[in-house]
Design an enzyme around this catalytic site. Structure first.
Site, short mmCIF file in Angstrom:
data_model
loop_
_atom_site.label_atom_id
_atom_site.label_comp_id
_atom_site.label_asym_id
_atom_site.label_seq_id
_atom_site.Cartn_x
_atom_site.Cartn_y
_atom_site.Cartn_z
N CYS A 67 0.83 -1.20 0.00
CA CYS A 67 0.00 0.00 0.00
C CYS A 67 0.87 1.25 0.00
O CYS A 67 0.63 2.19 -0.76
CB CYS A 67 -0.93 -0.02 1.21
SG CYS A 67 -2.11 1.35 1.25
N CYS A 68 1.90 1.27 0.85
CA CYS A 68 2.80 2.43 0.90
C CYS A 68 3.55 2.60 -0.42
O CYS A 68 3.80 3.72 -0.85
CB CYS A 68 3.80 2.26 2.04
SG CYS A 68 3.10 2.50 3.70
N CYS A 80 -1.15 8.84 6.92
CA CYS A 80 -2.50 8.57 6.43
C CYS A 80 -3.43 8.37 7.62
O CYS A 80 -3.04 7.81 8.65
CB CYS A 80 -2.50 7.32 5.56
SG CYS A 80 -1.62 7.52 3.99
N CYS A 95 -3.85 4.93 9.33
CA CYS A 95 -2.60 4.35 9.85
C CYS A 95 -2.00 5.18 10.97
O CYS A 95 -0.84 4.98 11.35
CB CYS A 95 -1.59 4.22 8.72
SG CYS A 95 -2.12 3.11 7.40
N CYS A 113 7.76 3.66 5.85
CA CYS A 113 6.87 3.38 4.73
C CYS A 113 7.61 3.10 3.43
O CYS A 113 6.98 2.76 2.43
CB CYS A 113 5.91 4.55 4.52
SG CYS A 113 6.77 6.10 4.18
#
Length: 232
Positions: free
Chosen positions: A116-117, A200, A203, A228
């Protein structure tokens, strides 16, 4: 690009402004700050502005930033007369990730979180760094175990040998907030609500008393994993 790490001309910890000045000079070309609008990053903008240093500013909109980040970004832009260059993840990559793994796959495993990162942050960063001779961060050694060996000026091997400048690397939490109060810099609202580190929205959480400043980032992971991919 053939950069070598700068040798700062002092035996004492160099001042943040001097690190910025020497780093920009050594880069020999355009340099920009990767800005998340944390108190650290705004302090760097304030330092550069007061010193009259040529420093661009870019930001990555992951699509999941808290509203307060956009609010302080506008305030910073107006306060310092900045044109902030925003970068976004590739829409198709985000769509593919969410269709295949859902909206919260990053909480299922470290591998999924890194994916995702990579989509939302790392790939846009590579585009943001394209054409630069150096980049600046607001990282401090005191933030976490993953950052305790950063140098004031270093060569970023993960990003094609760009010069990486960390002017606040030696600053303590107290030094940082003393500067913020003295210069009355714009402050992200979530900092006042117990969020010393902000990323984010899904997170990031507020930290509890006694926790380190990055305990609220990916709080379900071990401390040594809490990066990340922007900083390797």
């Amino acid at each position: 690009m053939g950069h070598t790490a700068a040798r700062l001309t002092t035996n004492d910890p160099p001042a943040a402004e001097e690190i910025l000045r020497q780093g920009i000079a050594q880069a020999g070309g355009p340099v920009a700050l990767a800005c998340s609008f944390s108190v650290e990053d705004v302090a760097v903008i304030d330092l550069a502005t007061r010193a009259g240093l040529p420093l661009g500013v870019f930001a990555i909109d992951t699509g999941r930033l808290p509203e307060e980040t956009y609010i302080v970004a506008e305030t910073v832009s107006q306060r310092y007369g900045l044109s902030i260059e925003w970068y976004f993840p590739q829409a198709e990559a985000v769509q593919q990730l969410e269709r295949q793994k859902g909206l919260f796959s990053f909480r299922e495993s470290l591998e999924n979180r890194h994916q995702c990162c990579a989509v939302r942050k790392v790939e846009p960063l590579r585009r943001a760094l394209s054409g630069l001779s150096g980049w600046v961060t607001g990282m401090r050694r005191a933030q976490s175990v993953t950052r305790n060996d950063i140098l004031p000026i270093e060569v970023d091997r993960a990003h094609d040998g760009l010069l990486k400048i960390n002017p606040l690397c030696d600053w303590s939490e107290r030094q940082l907030w003393d500067y913020a109060r003295e210069q009355r810099i714009p402050i992200h609202k979530l900092h006042r609500q117990g969020y010393p580190s902000i990323g984010c929205a899904p997170c990031t959480r507020a930290v509890k008393e006694g926790e380190d400043v990055r305990a609220g980032r990916w709080w379900w992971e071990n401390p040594e994993h809490k990066e990340c991919g922007l900083h390797r």
